[in-house]
Design an enzyme around this catalytic site. Structure first.
Site, PDB file in Angstrom:
ATOM      1  N   ASP A 141       2.758   6.071  -9.666  1.00 35.01           N
ATOM      2  CA  ASP A 141       3.647   6.895  -8.824  1.00 35.01           C
ATOM      3  C   ASP A 141       4.826   6.130  -8.259  1.00 35.01           C
ATOM      4  OD1 ASP A 141       0.597   8.316  -7.826  1.00 35.01           O
ATOM      5  OD2 ASP A 141       2.152   9.341  -8.977  1.00 35.01           O
ATOM      6  N   HIS A 158      -4.544   0.939  -5.794  1.00 42.67           N
ATOM      7  CA  HIS A 158      -5.307   1.852  -6.650  1.00 42.67           C
ATOM      8  C   HIS A 158      -6.798   1.526  -6.509  1.00 42.67           C
ATOM      9  CE1 HIS A 158      -6.545   4.062 -10.258  1.00 42.67           C
ATOM     10  NE2 HIS A 158      -5.372   4.670 -10.167  1.00 42.67           N
TER      11      HIS A 158
HETATM   12  C1  SDX Z   1      -3.046   8.187  -8.217  1.00 44.38           C
HETATM   13  O1  SDX Z   1      -7.810   7.528  -9.221  1.00 44.38           O
HETATM   14  C2  SDX Z   1      -6.819   7.611 -10.032  1.00 44.38           C
HETATM   15  O2  SDX Z   1      -6.928   7.268 -11.174  1.00 44.38           O
HETATM   16  C3  SDX Z   1      -5.559   8.244  -9.449  1.00 44.38           C
HETATM   17  C4  SDX Z   1      -4.341   8.196 -10.359  1.00 44.38           C
HETATM   18  C5  SDX Z   1      -4.516   9.106 -11.549  1.00 44.38           C
HETATM   19  O3  SDX Z   1      -3.800   8.915 -12.550  1.00 44.38           O
HETATM   20  O4  SDX Z   1      -5.279  10.102 -11.435  1.00 44.38           O
HETATM   21  O5  SDX Z   1      -4.102   6.868 -10.815  1.00 44.38           O
HETATM   22  C6  SDX Z   1      -3.110   8.697  -9.615  1.00 44.38           C
HETATM   23  O6  SDX Z   1      -3.518   8.837  -7.323  1.00 44.38           O
HETATM   24  C7  SDX Z   1      -2.443   6.826  -7.956  1.00 44.38           C
HETATM   25  C8  SDX Z   1      -2.572   6.379  -6.455  1.00 44.38           C
HETATM   26  C9  SDX Z   1      -1.436   7.055  -5.683  1.00 44.38           C
HETATM   27  N1  SDX Z   1      -1.579   6.846  -4.247  1.00 44.38           N
HETATM   28  C10 SDX Z   1      -0.762   6.033  -3.574  1.00 44.38           C
HETATM   29  O7  SDX Z   1       0.110   5.337  -4.104  1.00 44.38           O
HETATM   30  C11 SDX Z   1      -0.959   6.070  -2.054  1.00 44.38           C
HETATM   31  C12 SDX Z   1      -0.963   4.651  -1.491  1.00 44.38           C
HETATM   32  N2  SDX Z   1      -2.153   3.970  -1.954  1.00 44.38           N
HETATM   33  C13 SDX Z   1      -3.321   4.006  -1.136  1.00 44.38           C
HETATM   34  O8  SDX Z   1      -3.476   5.005  -0.229  1.00 44.38           O
HETATM   35  C14 SDX Z   1      -4.571   3.450  -1.800  1.00 44.38           C
HETATM   36  O9  SDX Z   1      -4.210   2.298  -2.459  1.00 44.38           O
HETATM   37  C15 SDX Z   1      -5.351   4.356  -2.730  1.00 44.38           C
HETATM   38  C16 SDX Z   1      -5.684   5.663  -2.111  1.00 44.38           C
HETATM   39  C17 SDX Z   1      -4.563   4.605  -3.986  1.00 44.38           C
HETATM   40  C18 SDX Z   1      -6.645   3.635  -3.106  1.00 44.38           C
HETATM   41  O10 SDX Z   1      -7.378   3.537  -1.945  1.00 44.38           O
HETATM   42  P1  SDX Z   1      -8.844   2.849  -1.936  1.00 44.38           P
HETATM   43  O11 SDX Z   1      -9.259   2.429  -3.299  1.00 44.38           O
HETATM   44  O12 SDX Z   1      -9.769   3.727  -1.180  1.00 44.38           O
HETATM   45  O13 SDX Z   1      -8.567   1.506  -1.145  1.00 44.38           O
HETATM   46  P2  SDX Z   1      -8.532   1.393   0.411  1.00 44.38           P
HETATM   47  O14 SDX Z   1      -7.799   2.542   1.004  1.00 44.38           O
HETATM   48  O15 SDX Z   1      -9.915   1.120   0.865  1.00 44.38           O
HETATM   49  O16 SDX Z   1      -7.616   0.100   0.561  1.00 44.38           O
HETATM   50  C19 SDX Z   1      -8.191  -1.179   0.402  1.00 44.38           C
HETATM   51  C20 SDX Z   1      -7.386  -2.053   1.367  1.00 44.38           C
HETATM   52  C21 SDX Z   1      -7.301  -1.453   2.793  1.00 44.38           C
HETATM   53  O17 SDX Z   1      -7.158  -2.525   3.695  1.00 44.38           O
HETATM   54  P3  SDX Z   1      -8.516  -3.010   4.525  1.00 44.38           P
HETATM   55  O18 SDX Z   1      -9.043  -1.790   5.241  1.00 44.38           O
HETATM   56  O19 SDX Z   1      -9.466  -3.512   3.457  1.00 44.38           O
HETATM   57  O20 SDX Z   1      -7.990  -4.091   5.436  1.00 44.38           O
HETATM   58  O21 SDX Z   1      -6.015  -2.128   0.910  1.00 44.38           O
HETATM   59  C22 SDX Z   1      -5.147  -1.532   1.893  1.00 44.38           C
HETATM   60  C23 SDX Z   1      -6.006  -0.680   2.794  1.00 44.38           C
HETATM   61  O22 SDX Z   1      -5.434  -0.581   4.090  1.00 44.38           O
HETATM   62  N3  SDX Z   1      -4.194  -0.718   1.142  1.00 44.38           N
HETATM   63  C24 SDX Z   1      -2.901  -0.656   1.385  1.00 44.38           C
HETATM   64  C25 SDX Z   1      -2.381   0.205   0.418  1.00 44.38           C
HETATM   65  N4  SDX Z   1      -3.367   0.646  -0.369  1.00 44.38           N
HETATM   66  C26 SDX Z   1      -4.488   0.071   0.087  1.00 44.38           C
HETATM   67  N5  SDX Z   1      -2.129  -1.263   2.326  1.00 44.38           N
HETATM   68  C27 SDX Z   1      -0.801  -0.957   2.288  1.00 44.38           C
HETATM   69  N6  SDX Z   1      -0.228  -0.129   1.367  1.00 44.38           N
HETATM   70  C28 SDX Z   1      -0.981   0.456   0.416  1.00 44.38           C
HETATM   71  N7  SDX Z   1      -0.421   1.275  -0.476  1.00 44.38           N
END
Ligand code: SDX
Length: 427
Positions: free
Chosen positions: A362, A305
């Site tokens: 989720d 998140h």
């Molecule tokens: C919702 O914003 C909100 O409040 C949203 C929400 C709401 O109520 O409105 O809470 C609802 O959207 C919840 C999130 C649902 N999405 C997912 O579950 C999809 C999987 N999660 C990711 O795609 C990610 O964690 C996000 C999109 C939720 C957050 O992404 P960020 O904050 O932009 O973080 P990032 O993509 O920069 O990740 C940081 C690091 C990265 O690694 P590095 O590049 O630093 O090496 O963490 C890794 C990412 O690769 N990473 C993950 C991961 N999520 C982040 N690695 C593996 N699995 C994951 N799920």
């Protein structure tokens, strides 16, 4: 004298006020930065940017805290109802019994759709994704409810807000009925907001539908958990659309479109599909390895998140609700065990610990919704149904904000500098 932030840019030292809220990080008011320095800030994804002032929802991502108008989500999920939380988000205070009854009566009497909207569904293919239907029908409301599109009139804004909150369950239920080829059911005003939704979704004209109180309570709690969440992507979309003066129905349609993405509200559908694809606990290590592999675009859906760097408090309630629904429906879907073991393994893996990746709202919601009988394609539509109250509350707050102006970000331009046109025969 409030604190200030001092900035040195070549040839100029500037100072900006630091503003404090009631809780949470202070902000540096940089509104004069470009005028004074000719420079922009650069913050793709708005990781360090406050887009507005708001009093609706507060999240402490490090502590895993979520408050709606100051009330912790765990207490609201335990003791409140979605209608009561809706009133709280819209009006700022918990209602007394008379206020709650009046609000529920108002919402109940807006649950019907204009009859011509029912024919609108016939234009979709039966296998249209329910979110495509939700986008289309929500936007189409602008064509039917002209008497609540003048955003300068507070009365019209409130009627539009009530209409949107009231009609989303009807729109979502009709999207489901259309996809399974069953007739639409009209709302039944004798039922609760959530009971009415369950009947419109799973009831048929051929027999009486009896609402299961355990499922009604679980569904209502799921709606509470999805009601609002600060300036997430879809809420920011609604605010940006609203900042141009677009009517509320169009703004909510924009929010629905944004929520659909798998990185946002679409994650609940993707998370259950992922858990089903994993299928058995012994296959979990393979997927955890893929999630950690930089060369593999796969991510653990329902994990991580932007704000929570601790356990999403909504996921805690959601996991508890799985057990209640499974017991009530005497369901024992192995996918729950896969989810529990996946969570356990991920939370003990250095990659997830170092990046502070925890289950979010989720991760478990799909397990419950599937047990209740919803197809995975309906999951994000249910998220949109519940988030509508947050969207309209944030939209109303934005319209009433004296500092509000049209949202218009700038950019770091890296394209070609000016050059002259070359006629095609000379290229
Ligand atoms: C919702 O914003 C909100 O409040 C949203 C929400 C709401 O109520 O409105 O809470 C609802 O959207 C919840 C999130 C649902 N999405 C997912 O579950 C999809 C999987 N999660 C990711 O795609 C990610 O964690 C996000 C999109 C939720 C957050 O992404 P960020 O904050 O932009 O973080 P990032 O993509 O920069 O990740 C940081 C690091 C990265 O690694 P590095 O590049 O630093 O090496 O963490 C890794 C990412 O690769 N990473 C993950 C991961 N999520 C982040 N690695 C593996 N699995 C994951 N799920």
């Amino acid at each position: 004298m409030s604190d200030t932030a001092k900035l040195q840019v070549p040839g100029k030292d500037v100072e900006y006020p630091i503003l404090s809220g009631s809780v949470g990080p202070d902000v540096i008011d940089i509104r004069k930065l470009y005028g004074q320095t000719g420079k922009f800030t650069y913050d793709p994804g708005f990781t360090s940017t406050a887009s507005c002032e708001s009093g609706l929802t507060y999240i402490d991502g490090d502590e895993g805290i979520l408050l709606h108008r100051g009330y912790p989500i765990g207490q609201l999920a335990e003791h409140s109802s979605f209608m009561e939380v809706s009133y709280l988000l819209l009006n700022g205070e918990l209602p007394n019994q008379d206020e709650l009854t009046a609000f529920e009566n108002t919402i109940t009497r807006h649950t019907m759709l204009h009859e011509q909207l029912a024919t609108f569904y016939r234009g979709f293919r039966r296998d249209a994704h329910p979110m495509a239907v939700m986008c289309g029908v929500a936007g189409a409301l602008s064509a039917f409810y002209h008497d609540s599109t003048d955003i300068t009139d507070p009365k019209q804004r409130m009627i539009a807000s009530h209409r949107l909150i009231a009609k989303m369950p009807t729109i979502a239920a009709m999207a489901y009925k259309y996809s399974v080829g069953q007739p639409f059911l009209y709302p039944d005003n004798k039922l609760s907001y959530t009971g009415n939704f369950l009947r419109m979704t799973f009831g048929v004209p051929a027999e009486e539908y009896v609402v299961n109180p355990v499922i009604e309570k679980a569904m209502d709690r799921i709606f509470i958990l999805h009601a609002d969440h600060e300036q997430n992507a879809s809420t920011s979309t609604v605010r940006l659309a609203g900042s141009s003066g677009a009517n509320p129905f169009a703004c909510i349609a924009a929010g629905i479109a944004c929520l659909w993405g798998p990185a946002h509200g679409g994650a609940n559908e993707a998370a259950l599909n992922m858990l089903r694809e994993i299928g058995r606990p012994e296959r979990i290590p393979e997927y955890i390895a893929r999630a950690k592999d930089k060369n593999d675009p796969f991510r653990l859906m329902g994990f991580g998140h932007r704000v929570y760097k601790n356990y999403d408090p909504r996921a805690t309630v959601m996991q508890k609700t799985v057990r209640e629904v499974f017991d009530a429906l005497k369901v024992n879907d192995p996918v729950f065990e896969v989810a529990l073991q996946l969570e356990e393994m991920a939370l003990n893996d250095p990659y997830f610990i170092e990046k502070k990746l925890f289950p979010n709202v989720d991760f478990y919601s799909g397990v419950i919704l599937s047990a209740i009988g919803f197809p995975t394609t309906m999951f994000t539509a249910l998220f949109a149904l519940a988030r509508t109250v947050g969207w309209v509350a944030q939209w109303n707050e934005m319209i009433s904000d004296p500092e509000q102006k049209i949202g218009r970000p700038r950019q770091l331009y890296t394209g070609p500098v000016q050059r002259d046109y070359v006629p095609v025969e000379k290229r």
